[in-house]
Design a protein around this motif. Structure first.
Motif: not given
Lengths: 630, 69
Positions: B47-48, B51-52, B54
């Motif tokens: 997930i991390i 999301a990076i 973004e």
């Protein structure tokens, strides 16, 4: 917080080794380490041995291993209808219970096999259900014929001419001494039963061979029976089998109710015993003495000493060992927080365990995750819905610790969303402001209309959060004696502050005269960073600025949420009908709430993991695993 | 005309990083899906990672905001 640990060595006479291991097992506090041969060699010569494990104990361990597999198989065979009670089995009772388990397993295996066979038989009969039902009215009428053979046939309905031909041929062969019944089996197939004198059997079969009709195939176990007898037998078994299955299943359930908890307790006791044998392999010692090395939480080391003294009356002593610098990274990590913070430890499951001596970020996550979530959702209505949802989910996830903790985090975060909702004057977007403007009006600013203010606020929050991360990291490094790295963190903070002053001077918030000294401070700070961290040192400060800008997502996602909620309300006004309008608005609000559950959580989590943790978090710790009963 | 150019500039400022982010996330996402099939415990890290990128679109958004504002 990460608990401080003490390295201890438990020393005693060999005669009490087994009892001491059992006592440590019951205490559930010592993380036992393999005693390394090197350290033993540097100790007194007498102490440089590994105690050989008794041959008898080796055998016992192997036997327990095999029996454990056996009991596991038995538990898997027993129906798990009810949650087993906790039954404590003493070590002395293990062998007796294993013998009993053998008898129970024989019965359970036989019952399971029988149930399987009965179910197989029933499922075969059920496949012929259609046939049985169709022939049921015919069977009694054929039962009275003596010296008659009966043949069952299936014919495709579209070949209806074949039935007429079959009847004509049968009449010709038997000279009219036959009976024929045609029964509908399904939409495409017809069943035909032919009854004729036995003496015509061979001719009839000769006639049937090679025709587009097929004799009914009966299951193998009824293969040798005449059709009528087979159908009657299947009918009888169809009534009898479910009763037998029920009886056997009831017996199996009764056995499970009687024994499952005991065998679960037996399995735990056996695994505990195997663990105790395993510890013996880590014990060092000499001819008459033993030494067990391990770690305990510092606050428990005194209690450990007292308990062992009470149990062995001074025969067993606990001495605290000094931890060498190179051993620090091997110290096991125990994270222990107050109950209200513990649900937030769930965030640590996605990252490697923090190193011993570094910072446990749980208290910071407990503050900032709900705050960021609330800042993004910022709606009283949405917050209330998420609050109710989290309470409902909490009831459903009582058994699953991780999910239960997530629901607790969600509850706190929803309350934060409600509080921020009041500040922003939002209740399902602008619905609250339209219906009850006295209660719902922006106390700070309107999120969708004051984007600039919201942007500055979130960037400011980002600056605070990133600087806090640097401070936390710096202080921790200072405590651990890593002054150079702590100095670099302090320099990063100074460079960032100087950069903010530059920005404020350019924007006119500070006098213009502040600009040049701040710029010089940035240059000087960068030079210091090159000295402290190498040529890439100043890059960390630039990365920190990027991290601060990343917090603008709080504004972007938050503004998108409020715009969507407002759009939902406006759509309802243009629907033309009150009911349609409410339904449309409700649908869009539901979608928005679902997005509000997902997006703010991910964004807030990302800010913690990437921007905040990056400033101080050191992963790679070893988990504290005390030697304890299962 | 000037307003149109400003609007176009703002649109490009957000559109290009948005496409770049989407491309990066698609690459990371497919790799993460493969990793999760092997090791489901990596879900948090996945997930991390997704999301990076973004941040790129956020920077684009900021630039667009300042162009308009």
């Amino acid at each position: 917080m990460i608990k401080e640990m003490a390295k201890v060595q438990i020393i005693g006479p060999r005669s009490v080794l087994d009892d001491c291991v059992a006592a440590l097992h019951a205490l559930c506090a010592v993380h036992i380490e393999e005693t390394p041969a090197v350290s033993l060699a540097t100790d007194a010569g007498e102490f440089s041995l590994k105690i050989p494990v008794d041959k008898e104990k080796e055998k016992e361990k192997a036997r327990l291993g095999a029996e454990t597999a056996f009991v596991k198989e038995l538990i898997a065979l027993l129906p798990q209808s009810a949650r087993p009670r906790t039954v404590v089995v003493e070590r002395g009772d293990i062998h007796g219970l294993v013998e009993k388990a053998g008898a129970v397993k024989n019965e359970v295996t036989a019952l399971s096999r029988r149930i399987l066979e009965l179910k197989d038989s029933l499922s075969i009969i059920e496949k012929y259900e259609k046939l049985l039902r169709a022939f049921a009215p015919v069977v009694p009428r054929l039962g009275g014929f003596k010296n008659f053979d009966i043949t069952g046939l299936t014919i495709e309905k579209k070949r209806s001419d074949a039935i007429k031909l079959l009847e004509a041929e049968t009449a010709r062969i038997t000279g009219g001494t036959y009976r024929m019944f045609v029964i509908e089996l399904d939409e495409a197939t017809a069943g035909v039963v032919l009854a004729y004198q036995s003496k015509f059997s061979s001719k009839i079969r000769e006639m049937l061979s090679g025709k587009p009709i097929s004799e009914m195939a009966l299951p193998a176990e009824y293969g040798g029976m005449p059709l009528l007898k087979a159908l009657a037998e299947m009918e009888r078994k169809k009534a009898q089998l479910p009763v037998l299955i029920r009886e056997d299943t009831a017996r199996l359930n009764a056995l499970s109710n009687e024994w499952l908890s005991t065998f679960a307790g037996l399995l735990r006791a056996m695994e505990d015993a195997i663990d105790e044998f395993g510890v013996l392999e880590s014990v060092a010692g000499a001819r008459f003495s033993f030494a067990i090395t391990g770690y305990v939480p510092l606050e428990f080391s005194g209690a450990l000493r007292e308990r062992l003294f009470e149990r062995f009356g001074g025969k067993v002593v606990v001495r605290e060992l000094e931890v060498k610098e190179e051993e620090r990274d091997l110290i096991p990590v125990l994270i222990y927080n107050p109950a209200f913070l513990r649900p937030f430890e769930v965030f640590l499951s996605a990252v490697p365990l923090p190193k011993y001596g570094s910072v446990d970020p749980t208290p910071y996550i407990a503050i900032f995750f709900p705050a960021f979530f609330g800042l993004i959702v910022g709606d009283v209505g949405y917050g209330a819905v998420i609050f109710i949802l989290s309470l409902w989910l909490r009831r459903h996830f009582k058994e699953n610790e991780v999910c239960y903790n997530i629901t607790k985090v969600l509850t706190v975060s929803s309350l934060s969303a409600i509080v921020f909702g009041f500040f922003f004057g939002e209740f399902f977007g602008d619905l609250g402001a339209r219906i009850l403007p006295v209660v719902f009006h922006p106390l700070f600013f309107h999120r969708a209309e004051s984007l600039k203010t919201f942007l500055i606020l979130t960037a400011g929050i980002g600056a605070g959060h990133v600087v806090l991360g640097l401070i936390v990291g710096g202080v921790n490094l200072l405590h651990r004696g890593r002054r150079r790295e702590a100095g670099a963190k302090a320099t990063h903070i100074a460079v960032l502050l100087a950069f903010f002053i530059c920005l404020a001077a350019i924007a006119g918030y500070l006098p213009r005269s502040f600009f040049t000294p701040a710029l010089l401070a940035i240059i000087a700070g960068s030079a210091c960073l090159v000295l402290l961290e190498g040529v890439l040192g100043p890059l960390e400060s630039i990365k920190a600025l990027g991290s601060i800008l990343s917090y603008v997502r709080l504004m972007a996602v938050g503004a998108a949420s409020v715009v969507m909620a407002t759009a939902a309300n406006r759509m309802s006004g243009k629907a033309g009908s009150l009911v349609v309008g409410i339904l449309m608005a409700g649908a869009v609000h539901i979608i928005n709430i679902m997005l509000s559950l997902l997006s703010p959580s991910i964004q807030s989590m990302r800010l913690q993991y990437v921007e905040f943790f990056g400033k101080f978090y050191e992963g790679g710790g070893r988990r504290y695993k005390p030697f304890k009963k299962r | 005309m000037e307003k149109a150019i400003i609007a176009l500039a703002a649109a490009i400022a957000i559109a290009v990083p948005a496409v770049a982010t989407a491309w990066a996330q698609s690459r990371i996402g497919s790799a993460a899906a493969g990793a999760l099939a092997e090791k489901p415990e990596l879900s948090g890290t996945a997930i991390i990672m997704v999301a990076i990128p973004e941040t790129i679109v956020l920077l684009g958004f900021l630039v667009a905001y300042f162009i308009i504002g």
